[in-house]
Design a protein around this motif. Structure first.
Motif, PDB file in Angstrom:
ATOM      1  N   SER B  54       0.966  -1.684   0.413  1.00 40.82           N
ATOM      2  CA  SER B  54       0.228  -0.241   0.025  1.00 40.82           C
ATOM      3  C   SER B  54       0.171   1.289  -0.433  1.00 40.82           C
ATOM      4  O   SER B  54       1.131   2.051  -1.368  1.00 40.82           O
ATOM      5  N   CYS B  55       1.675   1.495   1.333  1.00 45.18           N
ATOM      6  CA  CYS B  55       2.950   2.946   0.750  1.00 45.18           C
ATOM      7  C   CYS B  55       3.218   2.937   0.636  1.00 45.18           C
ATOM      8  O   CYS B  55       3.571   3.988   0.135  1.00 45.18           O
ATOM      9  N   ARG B  56       4.711   2.277  -0.034  1.00 46.17           N
ATOM     10  CA  ARG B  56       5.140   2.195  -0.243  1.00 46.17           C
ATOM     11  C   ARG B  56       7.011   2.318   0.279  1.00 46.17           C
ATOM     12  O   ARG B  56       7.630   3.017  -0.866  1.00 46.17           O
ATOM     13  N   ALA B  58       7.343   1.870   3.798  1.00 48.56           N
ATOM     14  CA  ALA B  58       7.431   1.011   5.469  1.00 48.56           C
ATOM     15  C   ALA B  58       6.802   2.117   6.421  1.00 48.56           C
ATOM     16  O   ALA B  58       7.249   1.956   7.753  1.00 48.56           O
ATOM     17  N   GLY B  61       2.753  -1.510   6.663  1.00 47.47           N
ATOM     18  CA  GLY B  61       2.847  -2.972   6.869  1.00 47.47           C
ATOM     19  C   GLY B  61       2.487  -3.659   6.651  1.00 47.47           C
ATOM     20  O   GLY B  61       2.300  -4.812   6.829  1.00 47.47           O
ATOM     21  N   CYS B  63       3.692  -5.497   2.978  1.00 50.22           N
ATOM     22  CA  CYS B  63       4.160  -5.559   1.881  1.00 50.22           C
ATOM     23  C   CYS B  63       5.527  -6.700   2.354  1.00 50.22           C
ATOM     24  O   CYS B  63       6.069  -7.712   1.521  1.00 50.22           O
ATOM     25  N   LEU B  73      10.337  -6.186   4.091  1.00 51.94           N
ATOM     26  CA  LEU B  73       9.474  -5.379   3.742  1.00 51.94           C
ATOM     27  C   LEU B  73       9.994  -5.394   1.763  1.00 51.94           C
ATOM     28  O   LEU B  73      10.948  -5.051   2.143  1.00 51.94           O
ATOM     29  N   CYS B  75       8.647  -3.629  -0.180  1.00 55.81           N
ATOM     30  CA  CYS B  75       9.622  -1.348  -0.512  1.00 55.81           C
ATOM     31  C   CYS B  75      11.000  -1.230   0.757  1.00 55.81           C
ATOM     32  O   CYS B  75      10.932  -0.295   0.007  1.00 55.81           O
TER      33      CYS B  75
END
Ligand code: SF4
Ligand code: FES
Lengths: 114, 249
Positions: B54-56, B58, B61, B63, B73, B75
């Motif tokens: 989602s956020c790319r 970190a 949480g 990925c 992670l 990303c």
């Protein structure tokens, strides 16, 4: 949630570890130093046993032996679990903690009969 | 810009009897994250590959995957670090059921986290017109533990959770500590039974891998071991209660 009784063995484990870490090396070095200073083994034995006449000194000696024993037993017991060596808890627990208890009792008997 | 081989472990529950591996060739530049590579596959090569993100950056949480066997992670993982290895193996997080392809089912972890009531519990009335003030020292006691993003990498790293999914695990126990150490909180008596249990702090044998893989430097292993001290004291206090004829707390 059932309360675990692990705090008992963990306290002994923690106390043994602390004791070993803080005074273990010093104790070994000072004993060696004493042996070096008092060259004669009989005199060394006499010096040490006179030091152990006081009950508090005996208690301290017992702590220095018994607590690291529990520390070791605890580490081995959980180490076996980590190595996937499993068995009935009463057997493994009995062997390690019972062993540490038996050796501590033996040591106490011997110390206090000096 | 060169390329790198990415091997993804696929599992589509409606089609596959068991997981299998699929190899993709993806571009590899200095600034490409593993998440960029997975999105490249999804957009350009194979829209059927499932992964979560989602956020790319970190923060969310979501990925987390195993990268060459380590929980990471995607990303926050860069392809440049795998150039030498030549191939990046990606699979869903270990120790958790696989929902689909690279997506692990973390609902069990979420349940563990919820169990320890990770929020401020107050019994006394809240100040009406002021905030709950806290000194920097009081905040420092729990601050690192509050950085958790619930990514579950520590659960993929924890051998005890792998063997016994009932173990509350690193993040849940860390969050319990995080709130117990907060000067504004009054709910530690509600959390202690969870810490005190066999499935609480006492299942941890201090392997410490959780703290190694944590992307936010939360140090869950230290939180759990401080939890052991708290549980130990609680045990002693309870013993006194019992000796004085009071009921088990
Ligand atoms: S403690 Fe670290 S690894 Fe575990 S869920 Fe929180 S951020 Fe992720
Ligand atoms: S995409 Fe949000 S943490 Fe990686």
């Amino acid at each position: 949630m059932r309360r675990s009784h692990e705090p008992i063995s963990w306290s002994l484990f923690g106390a043994g570890g602390m004791l070993l870490a803080f005074i273990g090396p010093g104790l070994i070095v000072s004993t060696l130093l004493l042996a070096w200073l008092v060259q004669d083994p009989q005199a060394l034995h006499a010096t040490l046993s006179s030091g152990l006449q006081h009950p508090l000194a005996r208690l301290a000696a017992l702590a220095v032996i018994a607590l690291p024993l529990y520390h070791t037993a605890h580490r081995l017991y959980h180490g076996l679990h980590d190595l996937h060596i499993t068995g009935p808890t009463w057997l493994l627990g009995g062997f390690f903690y019972g062993g540490a208890t038996a050796l501590s009792a033996l040591c106490a008997l011997w110390l206090f009969s000096l | 810009m060169g390329t790198i081989e990415l091997v993804a472990t696929r599992y589509r529950p409606e089609q596959d009897v068991q997981p299998w591996e699929q190899r993709y060739t993806v571009p590899c530049s200095e600034d490409m994250s593993l998440l960029d590579a997975l999105n490249y596959i999804k957009d350009e090569l194979d829209p059927s590959l499932s992964h979560r993100w989602s956020c790319r950056m970190a923060i969310c949480g979501s990925c987390g995957v195993m990268v060459n066997g380590e929980p990471k992670l995607s990303c926050k993982t860069f392809l440049r670090d795998y150039r030498e290895a030549g191939v990046v193996q990606v699979r869903a997080l270990d120790n958790l059921p696989v929902e689909r392809d690279l997506v692990a089912d973390i609902s069990g972890v979420v349940e563990h986290i919820e169990a320890v009531k990770p929020w401020l519990i107050r019994h006394s009335t809240a100040p009406v017109d002021t905030a709950h003030t806290q000194t920097p020292e009081q905040m420092a006691r729990y601050h690192a533990f509050s950085q958790c993003i619930n990514c579950a990498l520590c659960y993929a790293a924890c051998p005890q959770f792998g063997r016994n999914p009932a173990f509350l695990g690193p993040a849940a126990l860390t969050l319990a500590q995080r709130y117990n150490l907060d000067s504004r909180d009054e709910g530690s008596s509600e959390r202690m039974p969870w810490l005190n249990a066999e499935e609480g702090v006492w299942s941890c044998t201090f392997v410490g891998y959780c703290s190694e893989v944590c992307p936010k430097d939360v140090d869950p292993a230290s939180a759990i071991n401080r939890g052991k001290v708290a549980s130990d004291i609680n045990y002693g206090v309870n013993l006194f209660r019992l000796l004085r004829g009071k009921s088990d707390a």
